[in-house]
Design a protein around this motif. Structure first.
Motif, short mmCIF file in Angstrom:
data_model
loop_
_atom_site.label_atom_id
_atom_site.label_comp_id
_atom_site.label_asym_id
_atom_site.label_seq_id
_atom_site.Cartn_x
_atom_site.Cartn_y
_atom_site.Cartn_z
N THR A 6 0.82 -1.21 0.00
CA THR A 6 0.00 0.00 0.00
C THR A 6 0.86 1.26 0.00
OG1 THR A 6 -1.73 -1.23 1.16
CG2 THR A 6 -1.92 1.15 1.15
N ASN A 7 1.96 1.25 0.74
CA ASN A 7 2.83 2.44 0.77
C ASN A 7 3.43 2.71 -0.61
OD1 ASN A 7 2.40 2.92 3.49
ND2 ASN A 7 4.11 1.63 4.11
N GLN A 10 0.72 4.21 -2.80
CA GLN A 10 0.54 5.63 -2.48
C GLN A 10 1.60 6.48 -3.17
OE1 GLN A 10 0.02 4.68 2.05
NE2 GLN A 10 -0.24 6.87 1.75
N ARG A 49 -3.51 7.17 1.66
CA ARG A 49 -3.76 5.74 1.84
C ARG A 49 -5.18 5.35 1.43
NH1 ARG A 49 -1.11 1.92 4.43
NH2 ARG A 49 -2.21 0.11 5.22
N VAL A 93 -6.05 2.65 -1.56
CA VAL A 93 -6.80 1.43 -1.26
C VAL A 93 -8.08 1.38 -2.09
CG1 VAL A 93 -8.09 0.23 0.56
CG2 VAL A 93 -5.81 1.12 1.03
#
Length: 64
Positions: free
Chosen positions: A17-18, A21, A28, A32
């Motif tokens: 996820t990082n 981003q 975030r 997502v």
């Protein structure tokens, strides 16, 4: 003795996820949401990764 060097050029298939981003330059929740709408979520144990191929196809589809 010479050291054998195996250089393999590969494209990343998944990102966390990082990384997602950072790629999109968004927060975030937005990262997502994009990954979820693209049906690109991959869970391995407790970790969550995103299938970059599916996300790329999704973005191409929603682009004008």
């Amino acid at each position: 003795m010479r050291k054998t060097v195996n250089e393999v050029e590969t494209k990343k298939m998944m990102a966390d996820t990082n990384e997602l981003q950072a790629m999109f330059g968004c927060g975030r929740a937005s990262a997502v949401r994009i990954g979820t709408e693209a049906n690109a979520k991959v869970k391995i144990g407790r970790r969550v990764f995103w299938n970059l191929k599916k996300i790329s196809e999704y973005i191409d589809d929603i682009s004008e």
